[in-house]
Design an enzyme around this catalytic site. Sequence first.
Site, PDB file in Angstrom:
ATOM      1  N   CYS A  63      -1.829   9.356   2.719  1.00 22.56           N
ATOM      2  CA  CYS A  63      -1.551   8.755   1.411  1.00 22.56           C
ATOM      3  C   CYS A  63      -2.532   9.295   0.381  1.00 22.56           C
ATOM      4  O   CYS A  63      -2.186   9.480  -0.773  1.00 22.56           O
ATOM      5  CB  CYS A  63      -1.628   7.242   1.483  1.00 22.56           C
ATOM      6  SG  CYS A  63      -3.153   6.626   2.193  1.00 22.56           S
ATOM      7  N   GLU A 117       0.897  -1.179   0.000  1.00 16.97           N
ATOM      8  CA  GLU A 117       0.000   0.000   0.000  1.00 16.97           C
ATOM      9  C   GLU A 117       0.919   1.209   0.000  1.00 16.97           C
ATOM     10  O   GLU A 117       1.542   1.523   1.020  1.00 16.97           O
ATOM     11  CB  GLU A 117      -0.859   0.001   1.273  1.00 16.97           C
ATOM     12  CG  GLU A 117      -1.707  -1.228   1.460  1.00 16.97           C
ATOM     13  CD  GLU A 117      -3.054  -1.137   0.753  1.00 16.97           C
ATOM     14  OE1 GLU A 117      -3.427  -0.048   0.305  1.00 16.97           O
ATOM     15  OE2 GLU A 117      -3.714  -2.175   0.637  1.00 16.97           O
TER      16      GLU A 117
END
Length: 457
Positions: free
Chosen positions: A262, A228
């Site tokens: 993110c 991720e």
Amino acid sequence: MRIVDPANGQTLREMDEDTRETLTEKVSRARNAQRAWAARPFAERAEVLRRFRDRVTEQREELALTLTREVGKPIAQSRNELNALAGRIDFFLEHAAREIEDEVLLTAEAGGTEERIRHEPLGLVANVSAWNYPFFVGANVFVPALLTGNSVLYKPSEYATLTGLGIERALHESGVPRDVFVSVIGGGSVGAALIEQRVDGVFFTGSHATGTRIAQALAHRMIRVQLELGGKDPAYVCDDADPKHAAAATADGAFYNTGQSCCAVERLYVHQAIWEPFVRELEATVRGFAMGDPTDANTYIGPLARRELALATLDDQVADALHRGAKLLTGGRRADRPGFFFEPTVLVDVTHEMKVMRDESFGPVIGVMKVRSDEEARELMADTEYGLTAAVYSPSRARAEAILSTLDVGTAYWNCCDRVSPRLPWSGRGHSGIGCTLSTYGIEAFLKPKAYHLRAG
Ligand code: NAD
């Protein structure tokens, strides 16, 4: 290893990192404990995780303060993270039982063959985590991993070690056996040594650069790997959007958690027809953000967790943009105070030649670009190596979906941004990673199917 308060540079604690010897011992303990954990009825494992959820809720204030001290996350935002954690755990508790149930595809009638799928845990998984949302990104992995019968070696980021140890303590107090969830302490070299161990899966959250190193290191191993990674997420504000609402929403999407998300909005495209009112509102909103002591409940912008490293990236991106002709609307420099603070920064007249529109900033900086049409916005949004999220602001769902459906991203937002739901898959494309957390896909990730062909005689 020194744990530092990024708000003032003072040392909070010094700790020993794991060595090869301690790591080998931890791996063998966790491996040996896994079978017994997997053999326990699902309901028992679920009860333990339910207690963990209650425990972190009870300990919310203490855990939030630890997170704020070592990461610099404004305390109100640390509390928000802990408040939302319970909902994520509940989702996994509700859905894991169904994911591990056997599936019978063909029943054996009159001497025939029964065909059955059994879902086995991967075994021992390494969870190498990031610091920016340590409860979320950690729990996205270790909660479904534990529920499905895996043991976990958990390496918190070196910038969120005390939080990681708090998570470990709460899990053990809730009844997770000490050898089933084991924390590993240290920085990048310890992470690299951890993934070299005999583990059955590596679940990583972090930067594209580290993700690449991990993918290369594991290429010959044929174990499950999930990465991720980062993003350079765009938002487009159409000419029919409400400039005030869109400016407030995208400013929050860009600057929440001091821009260290993110899925933070990192690129803004604004239709020329509403450019002026939008930019005026954006500037006013950003100027209104309170920067300061992260333990103060009114603070919205805190210090940067990665300290000098983060400041140097932002200095470089701003200098590069200004050199190439961008203009500063706000900020643009380190704050004049102790600790690792950068003023919330809005850059206009940016282009895709500038680093600020290409490389992840991961801080309180946003580039805003004027566009003439949806097609131009769409092309610019697609012009990136990353593929985490994208957002469109417009009253027209059809207009937003026409753009979003063509973008190679894992998550699409209409009139919202920087949002994660436990019910929906969280995945990156391109440089944003491979694999999926959350949703039922994020439970399946910790299981491997075994096909049984069963004949009575
Ligand atoms: P990072 O890559 O520097 O570090 C992440 C983790 O990897 C840390 O625990 C670190 O110690 C470890 N590590 C470093 N080198 C290693 C190596 N060679 N082998 C194994 N482990 C190693 O990232 P970070 O600064 O902690 O996190 C910020 C990044 O994470 C940003 O790019 C952000 O976008 C990304 N992120 C992504 C998501 C997502 O869900 N996609 C969520 C949060 C953060």
